[in-house]
Scaffold this motif. Structure first.
Motif, PDB file in Angstrom:
ATOM      1  N   LEU A 167       0.831  -1.196   0.000  1.00 27.49           N
ATOM      2  CA  LEU A 167       0.000   0.000   0.000  1.00 27.49           C
ATOM      3  C   LEU A 167       0.874   1.258   0.000  1.00 27.49           C
ATOM      4  CD1 LEU A 167      -2.926   1.059   0.150  1.00 27.49           C
ATOM      5  CD2 LEU A 167      -2.694   1.004   2.656  1.00 27.49           C
ATOM      6  N   LEU A 168       0.685   2.102  -1.009  1.00 28.76           N
ATOM      7  CA  LEU A 168       1.430   3.360  -1.125  1.00 28.76           C
ATOM      8  C   LEU A 168       0.605   4.546  -0.638  1.00 28.76           C
ATOM      9  CD1 LEU A 168       2.871   2.824  -4.722  1.00 28.76           C
ATOM     10  CD2 LEU A 168       4.035   2.431  -2.533  1.00 28.76           C
ATOM     11  N   ALA A 169      -0.702   4.520  -0.932  1.00 35.05           N
ATOM     12  CA  ALA A 169      -1.571   5.630  -0.559  1.00 35.05           C
ATOM     13  C   ALA A 169      -3.011   5.146  -0.486  1.00 35.05           C
ATOM     14  CB  ALA A 169      -1.459   6.764  -1.573  1.00 35.05           C
ATOM     15  N   LYS A 170      -3.794   5.851   0.308  1.00 39.04           N
ATOM     16  CA  LYS A 170      -5.221   5.556   0.439  1.00 39.04           C
ATOM     17  C   LYS A 170      -5.963   6.881   0.320  1.00 39.04           C
ATOM     18  CE  LYS A 170      -8.608   2.905   2.531  1.00 39.04           C
ATOM     19  NZ  LYS A 170      -9.019   1.595   2.225  1.00 39.04           N
ATOM     20  N   ALA A 171      -7.012   6.909  -0.503  1.00 37.22           N
ATOM     21  CA  ALA A 171      -7.754   8.141  -0.743  1.00 37.22           C
ATOM     22  C   ALA A 171      -9.251   7.901  -0.594  1.00 37.22           C
ATOM     23  CB  ALA A 171      -7.455   8.670  -2.147  1.00 37.22           C
ATOM     24  N   ARG A 172      -9.958   8.991  -0.371  1.00 36.94           N
ATOM     25  CA  ARG A 172     -11.423   8.979  -0.287  1.00 36.94           C
ATOM     26  C   ARG A 172     -11.893  10.282  -0.921  1.00 36.94           C
ATOM     27  NH1 ARG A 172     -14.869   5.984   3.072  1.00 36.94           N
ATOM     28  NH2 ARG A 172     -16.865   6.981   3.421  1.00 36.94           N
ATOM     29  N   ALA A 173     -12.985  10.213  -1.676  1.00 40.79           N
ATOM     30  CA  ALA A 173     -13.484  11.413  -2.341  1.00 40.79           C
ATOM     31  C   ALA A 173     -14.999  11.396  -2.428  1.00 40.79           C
ATOM     32  CB  ALA A 173     -12.893  11.532  -3.751  1.00 40.79           C
ATOM     33  N   THR A 174     -15.551  12.596  -2.516  1.00 43.56           N
ATOM     34  CA  THR A 174     -16.971  12.788  -2.775  1.00 43.56           C
ATOM     35  C   THR A 174     -17.096  13.485  -4.121  1.00 43.56           C
ATOM     36  OG1 THR A 174     -17.390  13.050  -0.409  1.00 43.56           O
ATOM     37  CG2 THR A 174     -19.117  13.807  -1.911  1.00 43.56           C
ATOM     38  N   PHE A 175     -17.980  12.972  -4.947  1.00 46.85           N
ATOM     39  CA  PHE A 175     -18.206  13.510  -6.278  1.00 46.85           C
ATOM     40  C   PHE A 175     -19.647  14.003  -6.395  1.00 46.85           C
ATOM     41  CE2 PHE A 175     -14.699  10.635  -6.744  1.00 46.85           C
ATOM     42  CZ  PHE A 175     -13.872  11.254  -7.663  1.00 46.85           C
ATOM     43  N   PHE A 176     -19.836  15.087  -7.153  1.00 47.14           N
ATOM     44  CA  PHE A 176     -21.161  15.618  -7.441  1.00 47.14           C
ATOM     45  C   PHE A 176     -21.581  15.109  -8.815  1.00 47.14           C
ATOM     46  CE2 PHE A 176     -23.986  18.976  -9.094  1.00 47.14           C
ATOM     47  CZ  PHE A 176     -24.964  18.922  -8.111  1.00 47.14           C
ATOM     48  N   ILE A 177     -22.778  14.589  -8.910  1.00 53.27           N
ATOM     49  CA  ILE A 177     -23.288  14.043 -10.171  1.00 53.27           C
ATOM     50  C   ILE A 177     -23.802  15.194 -11.038  1.00 53.27           C
ATOM     51  CG2 ILE A 177     -24.985  12.511 -11.230  1.00 53.27           C
ATOM     52  CD1 ILE A 177     -24.935  10.957  -8.477  1.00 53.27           C
ATOM     53  N   ILE A 178     -23.237  15.340 -12.231  1.00 49.49           N
ATOM     54  CA  ILE A 178     -23.644  16.411 -13.142  1.00 49.49           C
ATOM     55  C   ILE A 178     -24.459  15.894 -14.321  1.00 49.49           C
ATOM     56  CG2 ILE A 178     -21.743  17.935 -12.511  1.00 49.49           C
ATOM     57  CD1 ILE A 178     -20.370  17.082 -15.177  1.00 49.49           C
ATOM     58  N   GLY A 179     -24.589  14.576 -14.451  1.00 48.68           N
ATOM     59  CA  GLY A 179     -25.367  14.012 -15.559  1.00 48.68           C
ATOM     60  C   GLY A 179     -25.121  12.531 -15.697  1.00 48.68           C
ATOM     61  N   GLN A 180     -25.599  12.008 -16.808  1.00 45.38           N
ATOM     62  CA  GLN A 180     -25.465  10.598 -17.127  1.00 45.38           C
ATOM     63  C   GLN A 180     -24.671  10.452 -18.415  1.00 45.38           C
ATOM     64  OE1 GLN A 180     -26.941   8.044 -15.230  1.00 45.38           O
ATOM     65  NE2 GLN A 180     -27.537   9.627 -13.797  1.00 45.38           N
ATOM     66  N   PHE A 181     -24.026   9.321 -18.586  1.00 43.15           N
ATOM     67  CA  PHE A 181     -23.410   9.004 -19.872  1.00 43.15           C
ATOM     68  C   PHE A 181     -24.531   8.482 -20.772  1.00 43.15           C
ATOM     69  CE2 PHE A 181     -19.503   8.905 -17.399  1.00 43.15           C
ATOM     70  CZ  PHE A 181     -18.628   9.529 -18.271  1.00 43.15           C
ATOM     71  N   GLU A 182     -24.753   9.152 -21.860  1.00 42.93           N
ATOM     72  CA  GLU A 182     -25.831   8.797 -22.789  1.00 42.93           C
ATOM     73  C   GLU A 182     -25.247   8.068 -23.991  1.00 42.93           C
ATOM     74  OE1 GLU A 182     -29.008   9.496 -22.057  1.00 42.93           O
ATOM     75  OE2 GLU A 182     -28.496  10.640 -20.260  1.00 42.93           O
ATOM     76  N   GLY A 183     -25.959   7.081 -24.467  1.00 51.36           N
ATOM     77  CA  GLY A 183     -25.614   6.421 -25.701  1.00 51.36           C
ATOM     78  C   GLY A 183     -24.348   5.609 -25.691  1.00 51.36           C
ATOM     79  N   ALA A 184     -23.836   5.286 -24.510  1.00 51.77           N
ATOM     80  CA  ALA A 184     -22.606   4.490 -24.444  1.00 51.77           C
ATOM     81  C   ALA A 184     -22.929   3.054 -24.135  1.00 51.77           C
ATOM     82  CB  ALA A 184     -21.685   5.055 -23.372  1.00 51.77           C
TER      83      ALA A 184
END
Length: 161
Positions: A144-161
């Motif tokens: 183990l070199l590093a450990k991270a945690r994050a919160t992301f805000f949803i801005i949309g959906q991936f369409e047509g993928a």
């Protein structure tokens, strides 16, 4: 328990069928193509190694002339970028477009120059407006070199993928 030991647990729905597996394989191809055209990802030489629902593994070499600090080990900013990218792609596997709201990272040990370090990003909370993720960065011996945690805000959906 390390994220690496929990492989396959993040975001798994019970009773996934072969259609879901085909859709995920198609979406992995979309993600690889999408991130291969990202200039910052290319600058740091990141590469998607494996994708699952709510989970991703990406790699990045530690190259002396690109990634290291004054002490000859990976710069913290390069590792933070790797973690942020892995956690963002983990969100993308749920077909959600996100931006980072908050990220913290704990550096455990220095990452020497080597062919590749691995970041494993997993979704731990999949909300309607935010997603919380975790990431571990491991060296070639899975230390183990590093450990991270994050919160992301949803801005949309991936369409047509």
């Amino acid at each position: 328990m390390h994220i690496a030991a929990r492989k396959g647990q993040a975001g798994k729905a019970s009773g996934t069928d072969s259609k879901d597996a085909l859709d995920l394989a198609k979406f992995k191809e979309y993600l690889v193509n999408h991130y291969d055209s990202n200039p910052f990802v290319n600058l740091l030489k990141m590469s998607i190694a494996d994708v699952g629902e709510g989970r991703v593994e990406i790699t990045m070499p530690v190259i002396h002339d690109i990634h290291t600090n004054l002490y000859g080990v990976a710069h913290g900013g390069a590792l933070a970028s790797l973690a942020d990218t892995a956690m963002g792609i983990a969100c993308a596997t749920l077909r959600k477009r996100v931006v980072t709201l908050e990220l913290n990272i704990n550096y455990i040990r220095g990452a020497a120059v080597q062919p590749a370090v691995k970041a494993i990003g997993v979704v731990v909370h999949n909300g309607s407006r935010t997603i919380v993720t975790e990431c571990e960065i491991l060296d070639q011996e899975n230390a183990l070199l590093a450990k991270a945690r994050a919160t992301f805000f949803i801005i949309g959906q991936f369409e047509g993928a």
